[in-house]
Each structure stands twice: as structure tokens, then as C-alpha cells.
Design a protein around this motif. Structure first.
Motif, mmCIF file in Angstrom:
data_model
loop_
_atom_site.group_PDB
_atom_site.id
_atom_site.type_symbol
_atom_site.label_atom_id
_atom_site.label_comp_id
_atom_site.label_asym_id
_atom_site.label_seq_id
_atom_site.Cartn_x
_atom_site.Cartn_y
_atom_site.Cartn_z
ATOM 1 N N GLY A 45 -6.975 -2.171 7.880
ATOM 2 C CA GLY A 45 -6.121 -2.620 6.767
ATOM 3 C C GLY A 45 -5.358 -1.514 6.053
ATOM 4 N N TYR A 46 -5.466 -0.268 6.545
ATOM 5 C CA TYR A 46 -4.749 0.835 5.896
ATOM 6 C C TYR A 46 -3.430 1.093 6.614
ATOM 7 C CZ TYR A 46 -9.439 1.789 4.137
ATOM 8 O OH TYR A 46 -10.668 1.669 3.546
ATOM 9 N N ILE A 47 -2.419 1.542 5.869
ATOM 10 C CA ILE A 47 -1.245 2.096 6.533
ATOM 11 C C ILE A 47 -1.448 3.609 6.614
ATOM 12 C CG2 ILE A 47 0.434 0.267 6.051
ATOM 13 C CD1 ILE A 47 1.285 1.839 3.587
ATOM 14 N N ILE A 48 -0.650 4.259 7.398
ATOM 15 C CA ILE A 48 -0.900 5.690 7.623
ATOM 16 C C ILE A 48 0.390 6.508 7.484
ATOM 17 C CG2 ILE A 48 -2.867 5.323 9.181
ATOM 18 C CD1 ILE A 48 0.379 6.376 10.727
ATOM 19 N N THR A 49 0.220 7.804 7.292
ATOM 20 C CA THR A 49 1.336 8.727 7.465
ATOM 21 C C THR A 49 0.818 9.889 8.301
ATOM 22 O OG1 THR A 49 3.084 9.995 6.377
ATOM 23 C CG2 THR A 49 0.954 9.964 5.253
ATOM 24 N N ILE A 50 1.561 10.200 9.373
ATOM 25 C CA ILE A 50 1.100 11.246 10.291
ATOM 26 C C ILE A 50 1.753 12.572 9.941
ATOM 27 C CG2 ILE A 50 1.322 12.049 12.674
ATOM 28 C CD1 ILE A 50 0.552 9.489 13.698
ATOM 29 N N ASP A 51 0.933 13.610 9.874
ATOM 30 C CA ASP A 51 1.436 14.956 9.577
ATOM 31 C C ASP A 51 1.115 15.863 10.757
ATOM 32 O OD1 ASP A 51 2.126 17.381 8.087
ATOM 33 O OD2 ASP A 51 -0.036 17.693 7.886
ATOM 34 N N LEU A 52 2.161 16.409 11.370
ATOM 35 C CA LEU A 52 1.932 17.392 12.434
ATOM 36 C C LEU A 52 1.672 18.736 11.761
ATOM 37 C CD1 LEU A 52 1.979 18.305 15.419
ATOM 38 C CD2 LEU A 52 4.448 18.608 15.175
ATOM 39 N N LEU A 53 0.525 19.336 12.048
ATOM 40 C CA LEU A 53 0.156 20.561 11.343
ATOM 41 C C LEU A 53 1.054 21.740 11.711
ATOM 42 C CD1 LEU A 53 -3.700 20.210 11.572
ATOM 43 C CD2 LEU A 53 -2.255 19.956 9.552
ATOM 44 N N GLY A 54 1.479 22.450 10.684
ATOM 45 C CA GLY A 54 2.320 23.618 10.881
ATOM 46 C C GLY A 54 3.172 23.798 9.640
ATOM 47 N N GLU A 55 3.490 25.036 9.315
ATOM 48 C CA GLU A 55 4.322 25.317 8.134
ATOM 49 C C GLU A 55 4.730 26.778 8.176
ATOM 50 O OE1 GLU A 55 1.690 24.626 4.721
ATOM 51 O OE2 GLU A 55 0.037 25.355 5.929
ATOM 52 N N PHE A 56 5.662 27.146 7.323
ATOM 53 C CA PHE A 56 6.080 28.544 7.154
ATOM 54 C C PHE A 56 6.325 29.262 8.484
ATOM 55 C CE2 PHE A 56 3.745 27.460 3.247
ATOM 56 C CZ PHE A 56 4.757 27.691 2.321
ATOM 57 N N ILE A 57 7.109 28.649 9.371
ATOM 58 C CA ILE A 57 7.414 29.299 10.654
ATOM 59 C C ILE A 57 8.445 30.414 10.451
ATOM 60 C CG2 ILE A 57 6.900 27.313 12.126
ATOM 61 C CD1 ILE A 57 10.084 26.991 12.061
ATOM 62 N N LYS A 58 8.551 31.295 11.438
ATOM 63 C CA LYS A 58 9.431 32.457 11.263
ATOM 64 C C LYS A 58 10.547 32.492 12.293
ATOM 65 C CE LYS A 58 5.915 35.364 9.167
ATOM 66 N NZ LYS A 58 4.684 34.582 9.437
ATOM 67 N N ARG A 257 -11.798 5.161 -1.349
ATOM 68 C CA ARG A 257 -10.667 4.593 -0.600
ATOM 69 C C ARG A 257 -10.916 3.105 -0.288
ATOM 70 N NH1 ARG A 257 -10.028 7.319 4.959
ATOM 71 N NH2 ARG A 257 -11.085 5.541 5.843
ATOM 72 N N LYS A 258 -12.123 2.841 0.219
ATOM 73 C CA LYS A 258 -12.468 1.451 0.565
ATOM 74 C C LYS A 258 -12.437 0.561 -0.665
ATOM 75 C CE LYS A 258 -15.336 2.002 4.583
ATOM 76 N NZ LYS A 258 -16.537 2.763 4.774
ATOM 77 N N ARG A 259 -12.969 1.117 -1.771
ATOM 78 C CA ARG A 259 -13.039 0.302 -2.992
ATOM 79 C C ARG A 259 -11.630 -0.094 -3.463
ATOM 80 N NH1 ARG A 259 -16.436 3.303 -6.419
ATOM 81 N NH2 ARG A 259 -14.839 3.816 -7.929
ATOM 82 N N ILE A 260 -10.720 0.890 -3.459
ATOM 83 C CA ILE A 260 -9.346 0.607 -3.922
ATOM 84 C C ILE A 260 -8.710 -0.440 -3.002
ATOM 85 C CG2 ILE A 260 -7.045 1.622 -4.227
ATOM 86 C CD1 ILE A 260 -8.478 4.270 -4.961
ATOM 87 N N HIS A 261 -8.906 -0.255 -1.707
ATOM 88 C CA HIS A 261 -8.367 -1.197 -0.717
ATOM 89 C C HIS A 261 -8.948 -2.600 -0.934
ATOM 90 C CE1 HIS A 261 -7.231 -2.919 3.117
ATOM 91 N NE2 HIS A 261 -8.496 -3.093 3.439
ATOM 92 N N ASN A 262 -10.271 -2.662 -1.131
ATOM 93 C CA ASN A 262 -10.910 -3.976 -1.324
ATOM 94 C C ASN A 262 -10.465 -4.648 -2.620
ATOM 95 O OD1 ASN A 262 -12.250 -3.733 1.059
ATOM 96 N ND2 ASN A 262 -14.161 -2.940 0.162
ATOM 97 N N GLN A 263 -10.000 -3.831 -3.568
ATOM 98 C CA GLN A 263 -9.521 -4.424 -4.826
ATOM 99 C C GLN A 263 -8.075 -4.921 -4.697
ATOM 100 O OE1 GLN A 263 -10.614 -1.131 -7.325
ATOM 101 N NE2 GLN A 263 -12.550 -2.082 -7.946
ATOM 102 N N GLY A 264 -7.557 -4.855 -3.466
ATOM 103 C CA GLY A 264 -6.263 -5.502 -3.203
ATOM 104 C C GLY A 264 -5.044 -4.604 -3.314
ATOM 105 N N HIS A 265 -5.261 -3.274 -3.355
ATOM 106 C CA HIS A 265 -4.116 -2.362 -3.454
ATOM 107 C C HIS A 265 -3.785 -1.797 -2.076
ATOM 108 C CE1 HIS A 265 -4.665 -2.462 -7.799
ATOM 109 N NE2 HIS A 265 -5.964 -2.300 -7.570
ATOM 110 N N LEU A 266 -2.491 -1.599 -1.838
ATOM 111 C CA LEU A 266 -2.077 -0.994 -0.577
ATOM 112 C C LEU A 266 -2.553 0.467 -0.552
ATOM 113 C CD1 LEU A 266 -0.374 -1.449 2.003
ATOM 114 C CD2 LEU A 266 1.623 -0.630 0.739
ATOM 115 N N MET A 267 -3.146 0.867 0.570
ATOM 116 C CA MET A 267 -3.657 2.243 0.685
ATOM 117 C C MET A 267 -3.086 2.896 1.936
ATOM 118 S SD MET A 267 -5.591 4.804 -0.175
ATOM 119 C CE MET A 267 -6.753 4.294 -1.434
ATOM 120 N N LYS A 268 -2.468 4.054 1.726
ATOM 121 C CA LYS A 268 -1.935 4.813 2.866
ATOM 122 C C LYS A 268 -2.820 6.046 3.088
ATOM 123 C CE LYS A 268 2.586 5.240 3.795
ATOM 124 N NZ LYS A 268 3.988 5.581 3.518
ATOM 125 N N VAL A 269 -3.193 6.288 4.332
ATOM 126 C CA VAL A 269 -4.048 7.444 4.624
ATOM 127 C C VAL A 269 -3.221 8.504 5.357
ATOM 128 C CG1 VAL A 269 -6.189 8.229 5.692
ATOM 129 C CG2 VAL A 269 -6.036 5.906 4.780
#
Ligand code: FAD
Length: 301
Positions: A45-58, A257-269
Motif C-alpha cells: 500500500g505504499y508508493i515509492i521514490t527511487i534514489d540512485l546512490l551517488g552525488e558530488f561527481i567530478k 510508517r505502518k501506523r500512519i499508513h493504517n490511519q489512512g494517509h498516503l505514505m511514500k517510501v
């Protein structure tokens, strides 16, 4: 003392050891694994956002590679019908090498995401990037309505003014889309609140303002006190379910996280994955030594 010692020796520890505690927070090293976890999160029941690890490249070629990798992720999210989107770090797209290159690369990913109606969040990095990351958002928000969002950090003194700045591109038809979080980088006290109370008070003030102007808000916190305050503000402003979601990092405070979701709020992981997991974990731990307690726990488990 133990924390300092662990932080100092961390980069020299075997990766297999670091992986033991990191795997709680990193979904895996490959896109296939990230898709598998995304599907199972969607099933719960969760939506997601995917993050490819990496930052501060040269290197410019690394920026090009980041773009290609994200295009592949967008295609895969579409193909597998995953409910969710992606989070991008502008320094991983070359912000500190060439701003134009960075913008062009992120724009190309957003253009592809827009074809599939996949949401793109621009993560916020340290304060040297704030203005430039807001500018990228401002341009893309106007060009691709409803597809792009930005992050604001409650620890920065400037953030209330940044909301007022973003109000210039905010309309009812195309509301600004803000992930509000505390902020993870080490910032100087001349520009950032330092204490738990000051950061939380500012978080609540900013959330109040965002709800008041009817922005779309991603309430990104694992802090029970802020969740409680957010519930009160949602009620005060009678915020429609179409204008907010809660957001949490993979592996953190899963019961809350589960509690917020069960209380009917949209949760993105937020699902970080990728082969740069080691560098990412070491950097995060050096920035946020509080997390070292997790390593200590894992040593004694
Ligand atoms: C979805 C999401 C996206 C984020 N994106 C950004 C961003 O773009 N830029 C940015 O600067 N920051 C970002 N952050 C990090 C954020 O700024 C905070 O540093 C982090 O969320 C901790 O703040 P908190 O509100 O959870 O409260 P805290 O009071 O710090 O934490 C509350 C509880 O959660 C636990 N906890 C919090 N974070 C972690 C963790 N990483 N690992 C283990 N336990 C943890 C704490 O131990 C504590 O028990 C993001 C956070 C989330 C949830």
C-alpha cells in the motif's frame, strides 16, 4: 568517544562489515533489486521514490552516465507499472561542474518521466547548492506542470523566504510540490538552526505556511512529535488528501510508517539503491554521527 573512533576508521573497514548494517537502509545494489522492493512496497500500500546512490561527481562523463541510468530507471518503473517516482540529486548530474550541463541532463530525465506521468523529486543538497537547485525547480515546474517537486530544509533560516519566492510560480492548477524535511547536512549556525527545538519549531511554522497556501506537501519525517504536529495542522487547514503525503526513508521507523499508513494517509517510501552504497553510507555517517549508534548496536547483536 566510541562514535568518533568508529567514524575515523569507517572508510577502512571491510565493505562486507559495513553492508551488515547498511542493508537495513539500502534496498540493494542493482535496479532489479530496487524494482523487487518497489513492487513489494506497492503491494503493502505504499508508493515509492527511487534514489540512485551517488552525488558530488567530478567528471562530465559521470554526469552523462547518471542521466542514462535514470532514463533506464524511468523506463523500468513504467514497464513494471510501479506506483511512484524518482528522486534526483543535482550534484550527481554535474551541478558543481557545469550548471547548464546539469540542467540539460535533469531536464531530459524529466521529459521522459513526463511521457509516463512519473514524478521527479529534486533532492536538496548542502547550502552551497540551494539557490541553484531552486532555480532548476522553478524552470521545470513551469515547463512540466505536476511532474516535478523540490525539497526544503527546516534547519535553514532562509526557508520561509524560499517559500515566498516559490509562491511566484505557485497556482491552484499547478501547485508547488514541496518535500519538507529537517535537513541532513552540517550547516553553520549563522545560517541554520542547530537545536532539536528550533528545527522542529521552524518545521511546524513552514508546514503551517505550506498548508495555508495550498501547496502540495510531502511531510518527510520520522519524528513522532512532528507527525503529531502535522496531524493537527492537517485538521486546522482542512487539507484535502490530494494535497499531501507522508514520506519516510526505507528501513527507518517502520512501525510509525505502518501506523500512519493504517490511519489512512498516503505514505511514500524513499528507496536508495546502487553500487555507490559504500561511499553514500560513509558520507551519511560522517554527516550524521547519531546514526553510528546503529553500527554499535549491530556490532553487539
Ligand atoms: C523521504 C525523505 C527524504 C529526504 N530528503 C532529504 C533531502 O533531499 N535533503 C536533506 O537535506 N535531507 C533529506 N532527508 C533527511 C532529513 O532532512 C532528516 O535528516 C532525517 O529525516 C532525520 O530527521 P527526522 O525528521 O526523521 O527527525 P529525527 O529527530 O532526526 O529522527 C526521528 C527518529 O528517526 C530516526 N532516524 C531519522 N533518520 C534516520 C536515518 N537516516 N537512519 C536511521 N534512523 C533515522 C532517528 O534515530 C529518530 O529515532 C530526507 C528524509 C526523508 C524522510
Amino acid at each position: 568517544m566510541l562514535t568518533k573512533l568508529i567514524l575515523a576508521i569507517m572508510p577502512k573497514l571491510p565493505q562486507s562489515f559495513i553492508w551488515k548494517f547498511s542493508k537495513k537502509y539500502i534496498v540493494g545494489k542493482t535496479l532489479d533489486k530496487a524494482l523487487e522492493v518497489s513492487k513489494s512496497m506497492n503491494d503493502d500500500g505504499y508508493i515509492i521514490t527511487i534514489d540512485l546512490l551517488g552525488e558530488f561527481i567530478k567528471d562530465r562523463s559521470e554526469a552523462e552516465q547518471t542521466k542514462e541510468d535514470y532514463l533506464e530507471i524511468v523506463e523500468a518503473l513504467h514497464k513494471h507499472n510501479i506506483k511512484g517516482g524518482i528522486s534526483v540529486k543535482p550534484t550527481f548530474f554535474g551541478l558543481l561542474i557545469d550548471e547548464e550541463l546539469c540542467f540539460t541532463n535533469i531536464r531530459e530525465v524529466v521529459r521522459k518521466a513526463n511521457e509516463y506521468n512519473i514524478f521527479v523529486r529534486i533532492d536538496m543538497e548542502d547550502s552551497s547548492c540551494t539557490d541553484r537547485e531552486l532555480e532548476i525547480y522553478e524552470k521545470l515546474h513551469v515547463e512540466f506542470p505536476g511532474i516535478v517537486g523540490i525539497v526544503l530544509q527546516a534547519y535553514l533560516h532562509r526557508t520561509y523566504d524560499d517559500i515566498e519566492r516559490l509562491q511566484k510560480i505557485h497556482t491552484t492548477e499547478n501547485p508547488i510540490n514541496i518535500r519538507l524535511c529537517k535537513g541532513i547536512y552540517i550547516e553553520d549556525k549563522s545560517i541554520a538552526y542547530q537545536s532539536y527545538e528550533d528545527i522542529n519549531n521552524n518545521f511546524i511554522k513552514l508546514l503551517d505556511k505550506l498548508f495555508e497556501i495550498r501547496a502540495y506537501v510531502g511531510i518527510a519525517t520520522h519524528d513522532k512529535n512532528l507527525v503529531k504536529a502535522a496531524y493537527e495542522l492537517l485538521e486546522k487547514h482542512e487539507v484535502s488528501k490530494s494535497l499531501y503525503e507522508f514520506q519516510m526513508l526505507y528501513g527507518v521507523e517502520t512501525r510509525l510508517r505502518k501506523r500512519i499508513h493504517n490511519q489512512g494517509h498516503l505514505m511514500k517510501v524513499y528507496l536508495p539503491f546502487g553500487k555507490d552504497w559504500f561511499g553514500y553510507c560513509v558520507r551519511r555517517l560522517q554527516e550524521n554521527p547519531n546514526m553510528v549508534s546503529d553500527i554499535i548496536k549491530s556490532i553487539f547483536k
